[in-house]
Design a protein around this motif. Structure first.
Motif, PDB file in Angstrom:
ATOM      1  N   ARG A  28       0.830  -1.202   0.000  1.00 54.67           N
ATOM      2  CA  ARG A  28       0.000   0.000   0.000  1.00 54.67           C
ATOM      3  C   ARG A  28       0.868   1.258   0.000  1.00 54.67           C
ATOM      4  N   ARG A  29       1.967   1.256   0.755  1.00 52.04           N
ATOM      5  CA  ARG A  29       2.870   2.418   0.796  1.00 52.04           C
ATOM      6  C   ARG A  29       3.441   2.735  -0.575  1.00 52.04           C
ATOM      7  N   HIS A  30       3.599   1.713  -1.386  1.00 48.83           N
ATOM      8  CA  HIS A  30       4.184   1.908  -2.713  1.00 48.83           C
ATOM      9  C   HIS A  30       3.125   1.976  -3.807  1.00 48.83           C
ATOM     10  N   GLY A  31       1.884   2.238  -3.415  1.00 43.83           N
ATOM     11  CA  GLY A  31       0.832   2.477  -4.392  1.00 43.83           C
ATOM     12  C   GLY A  31       0.316   1.248  -5.097  1.00 43.83           C
ATOM     13  N   GLN A  33      -1.930  -2.604  -4.806  1.00 44.60           N
ATOM     14  CA  GLN A  33      -2.906  -3.394  -4.053  1.00 44.60           C
ATOM     15  C   GLN A  33      -2.525  -4.860  -4.115  1.00 44.60           C
ATOM     16  N   GLU A 120       9.483  -3.338  -2.319  1.00 47.03           N
ATOM     17  CA  GLU A 120       9.767  -2.222  -3.226  1.00 47.03           C
ATOM     18  C   GLU A 120      10.490  -2.723  -4.472  1.00 47.03           C
TER      19      GLU A 120
END
Length: 248
Positions: A28-31, A33, A120
């Motif tokens: 979620r932090r990296h956009g 789902q 990431e």
């Protein structure tokens, strides 16, 4: 990017919930789902994989009956290339895990730091694959639509009413009945530079930009618009730096 399918397998309930929760938060932090499923054994996971394809497996190594490395080898022997990340306290088995060719190894002792970094990196790899899968679609009259993998295009050369597409996987060129302006509008945001009124080049193939010409990595030399040389060089540097930052 579509919703990613992720499986977490650990025989410890607390670890299972912790890994799944932290992974979901990292995505979620990296956009991105992620739909995350939990499994208590490799046997459960294997049964599920018969009906569900996963993008990523987060596996404990030290498991009863079938451990994570043994299960990874089983998948590879059966031509399953699903990406695997090992999440384990067994740092002594890191080198043993290499035979599975895992995407990464997360130490439970440094879990929060490692899980964020590996996810990431995984997302960067996924986005690169998505980009390579993009197609250039060009109507070709009665013959329908020509579909060309964008990553395979070296450059497009103007030739009257046709544009000649030079590809890295074939010796002959592909002639398209389209204007250069139309093709430029389709690939301008995909890393292509209009270095001359008659040439649209995939910047990844450019090795040298001189005052009046651009040399490609395959040895070809193409003319460069002298009046636009500074702008072209600046755009080339911007694209190169963006690619490098993605890999770091």
């Amino acid at each position: 990017m579509d919703i990613l399918k992720v499986a977490v397998c650990d025989d410890d309930d607390c670890a299972l919930d912790g890994i799944a929760g932290a992974a979901e938060a990292a995505f979620r932090r990296h956009g991105a789902q992620a739909a995350i499923e939990r499994f208590h054994s490799m046997r459960q996971l294997n049964e599920r994989m018969k009906e569900q394809r996963f993008d990523l497996l987060l596996l404990d190594i030290d498991m009863p009956k079938v451990d994570g490395i043994r299960f990874g080898l089983y998948l590879r022997e059966n031509k399953d290339r699903t990406e695997i990340v090992y999440v384990s306290n067994r740092e002594d088995r890191v080198f043993e895990s290499f035979q599975v060719h895992p995407f990464g190894f997360v130490r439970k002792s440094h879990f929060l730091k490692d899980i964020g970094a590996v996810i990431e990196a995984f997302l960067a790899a996924q986005r690169a694959e998505d980009k390579e899968g993009e197609q250039l679609l060009v109507p070709q009259g009665k013959s329908g639509i020509v579909s060309i993998p964008i990553h395979s295009i070296i450059y497009i050369e103007g030739s009257g009413k046709q544009q000649l597409v030079h590809l890295d996987d074939r010796k002959d060129v592909l002639a398209l009945r389209s204007s250069m302006e139309n093709l430029e509008s389709k690939v301008a945001d995909k890393g292509f530079l209009r270095i001359h009124k008659g040439y649209l080049v995939n910047y990844r193939w450019i090795s040298v930009i001189a005052r009046t010409q651009a040399e490609l990595t395959n040895g070809e030399v193409l003319p460069l618009s002298r009046s636009n040389a500074a702008r072209i060089r600046e755009e080339y540097l911007r694209l190169s730096q963006a690619d490098r930052s993605t890999l770091l």
